[in-house]
Design an enzyme around this catalytic site. Structure first.
Site, short mmCIF file in Angstrom:
data_model
loop_
_atom_site.label_atom_id
_atom_site.label_comp_id
_atom_site.label_asym_id
_atom_site.label_seq_id
_atom_site.Cartn_x
_atom_site.Cartn_y
_atom_site.Cartn_z
N GLU A 1 -11.33 -0.73 -3.54
CA GLU A 1 -10.64 -0.06 -2.44
C GLU A 1 -9.41 0.67 -2.96
O GLU A 1 -9.14 0.69 -4.16
CB GLU A 1 -10.22 -1.08 -1.38
CG GLU A 1 -9.21 -2.10 -1.89
CD GLU A 1 -8.83 -3.12 -0.85
OE1 GLU A 1 -9.42 -3.12 0.24
OE2 GLU A 1 -7.92 -3.93 -1.12
N ASP B 1 0.83 -1.22 0.00
CA ASP B 1 0.00 0.00 0.00
C ASP B 1 0.86 1.26 0.00
O ASP B 1 0.66 2.17 0.82
CB ASP B 1 -0.93 0.02 1.22
CG ASP B 1 -1.66 -1.28 1.42
OD1 ASP B 1 -2.01 -1.92 0.42
OD2 ASP B 1 -1.89 -1.67 2.59
#
Length: 364
Positions: A235, A59
């Site tokens: 997401e 991420d």
């Protein structure tokens, strides 16, 4: 990263939580703004970077500040802290000293699952948006904010500004912020009550760096097969603006080799809070590749090279397809970077995740 939502129905909750588990930013040349490089920038034939760029960091988020430096943060596989690196060059981040600027709480709120931090500089202060859960309820994941008034984010004090409240008290994460035509927005992933999925992507205007205002609208929900493989997940939104359009990428499906990037597009003069203003690509724009042996590319952000012209795609991926056990227990999602190309029609050309490079910088 994809994580499960916290649905009220206990039997479904475990299934979807596991999905959230399985699944898992807008950067800019200017603070808080996701602007692409100059329109006449040309894509490079090969990535001038060594990959993996930063090992065991998922991420990833890279912010190029007005001081000319690059700031890097990402998820650590222990899910217990927020780390920060800084370098005067993009390549320098790979070997820059990493500092821990915040650690999870031993008990209570922000005690588990510290995921997907993003660092932004807004109105003279530094902010980190991240996901966390209570130590005693590790899937009750929400969005939290840190603030530092120091000019140097490695100094000063990181103050906990609390939870960033959305319309529902449900599973939420992956917040990113950007400005467009003078308005600051927050995009994030959340489970919407009544929906048969893990997470969709939402957008809201912001009253200030820690407060949403006005309508909170859903931009995308998992609907295609490539968005619902393993788990129904949208997401990790990230925004880049170029050539009269606003592009929002997001990650879909489980966090194994099925993880991939989708793309939404809106005109620059559109009302971004009108879901109808956004068109959705019916196919993923960045996927696993057997030739380059990169799997599950996703949770990206964008930055720009030192030349101010070459757009750069930042993401994580694994070097193998088969995973033993839960994908979120596997620490080998590595940060990767490569130039982002642009097609003749002005739309982004993601290409394929590049192969690993040798120490000499050539594909392995």
């Amino acid at each position: 990263m994809s994580r499960a939502d916290d649905l009220p129905d206990p039997p479904a909750r475990r299934l979807l939580l596991k999905g959230a588990l399985a699944a898992g930013a807008a950067l800019a040349a200017a603070p808080g703004t996701a602007e692409a490089a100059e329109p006449d920038a040309l894509p490079l034939a090969a990535a001038p970077y060594l990959n993996p760029f930063v090992r065991n960091r998922a991420d990833p988020h890279i912010h190029r500040h007005t001081d000319g430096r690059y700031y890097f943060t990402a998820t650590a596989p222990e899910y217990d802290r927020i780390v920060l690196r800084r370098s005067r060059t993009l390549n320098g981040l790979a070997t820059a000293t990493e500092s821990v600027i915040w650690r999870k709480h031993a008990t209570g709120d922000m005690g588990a699952h510290i995921w997907a931090p993003e660092i932004h500089h807004i109105d003279g202060k530094w902010y980190v948006y991240f996901a966390a859960a209570p130590a005693n309820d590790v899937w009750a994941i929400r969005i939290w904010v840190l603030e530092n008034a120091s000019a140097d984010p490695f100094r000063g004090t990181w103050v906990e500004r609390g939870q960033l409240r959305t319309a529902w008290e449900t599973f939420s994460l992956d917040a990113t912020t950007f400005t467009h035509r003078g308005t600051r927005y927050l995009a994030w992933a959340q489970h919407e009550p009544g929906m048969d999925n893990n997470t969709g992507v939402f957008l809201s205007a912001m009253a200030d760096p820690v407060t949403l205002t006005g309508p909170q609208v859903r931009l995308t929900t998992p609907e295609y097969a490539w968005e619902t493989t393993g788990y129904k997940v949208n997401e990790g939104p990230s925004v880049i603006q170029r050539g009269g359009r606003v592009y929002l990428t997001y990650s879909a499906s489980a966090t194994d080799s099925n993880y991939c990037l989708g793309l939404l597009t809106a005109d620059d003069d559109a009302d971004l809070l009108d879901p109808a203003a956004w068109s959705k690509s019916p196919t993923p724009v960045f996927t696993s590749n057997d030739t380059t042996k990169q799997y599950g590319p996703g949770h990206n952000c964008f930055t720009v090279a030192e030349d101010g012209r070459t757009d750069v795609l930042v993401y994580h991926a694994r070097q193998y397809k088969e995973i033993t056990g839960d994908p979120l227990d596997d620490p080998n999602r590595h940060t990767r970077v490569q130039p982002l190309g642009w097609k003749a029609d002005g739309t982004p050309d993601f290409g394929v995740p590049v192969a690993d490079t040798t120490t000499e910088g050539t594909p392995s």
